[in-house]
Design a protein around this motif. Structure first.
Motif: not given
Length: 189
Positions: A14-17, A30-32, A37-44
């Motif tokens: 998991r990506v840590v924030t 989000m996973q790395f 890098l895996f995201i569920p829907s969009a890069i904004k």
């Protein structure tokens, strides 16, 4: 020393924030994996959230500007732009589909210099250049080729039409020139 930061929602990849001075959160969406890098829907775009690349369905990519879909790549490798996105009435074999509510143009421009050319090439697995359409900027004329590198038709800068297998401009508005026979037929059925 004091206590270190705490991690909430921990799990592998998991990506840590940061959620505070001593708090971290492992983002579930989000996973790395060390490479991807895996995201569920969009890069904004930060500060312009209606400009993004989204994954609107299985094997679909949608490119959005000003809140409207502008280009989509389907799971079949079809590229759709403008009003052609999800549109009907296109040939199933069309791999590039462009639509617009009003006039719709596609521009191909050689911007290097005025001696360059621009063209559209047609081919298959046996021959990359089976035929092509080419605009020659140096002489402002258009050429049509078939069966490889065989020019069959030319439209000159003066609007004259030359065709055949020998294209010597002799000044006629409509000219056919061949190595064997010459003839023009006009028939009415």
């Amino acid at each position: 020393t004091g206590a270190g930061p705490t991690l909430a929602n921990g799990s592998n990849d998991r990506v840590v924030t940061s959620t505070g001075a001593n708090a971290l959160n492992a983002e579930a969406n989000m996973q790395f994996d060390g490479t991807d890098l895996f995201i569920p829907s969009a890069i904004k775009h930060l500060g312009d959230s209606d400009n993004h690349i989204s994954f609107s369905g299985t094997d679909l990519q949608l490119f959005t500007t000003a809140g409207s879909g502008r280009m989509r790549i389907t799971d079949g490798g079809v590229i759709e732009m403008g009003t052609a996105i999800g549109g009907s009435g296109f040939d199933a074999n069309a791999r590039l589909r462009v639509g617009r509510a009003n006039d719709c143009n596609i521009a191909i421009r050689a911007t290097g210099d005025t001696t360059s050319h621009a063209g559209i090439y047609f081919g298959d697995s046996a021959a990359a250049n089976s035929g092509y359409i080419q605009y020659m900027n140096s002489g402002d004329y258009m050429r049509f080729y078939t069966n490889g590198n065989n020019e069959r038709l030319r439209i000159t800068s003066g609007g004259r039409l030359l065709y055949g297998n020998h294209l010597n401009d002799r000044g006629a508005e409509l000219q056919y020139e061949g190595s064997q026979h010459a003839g023009i037929g006009i028939h009415r059925n």
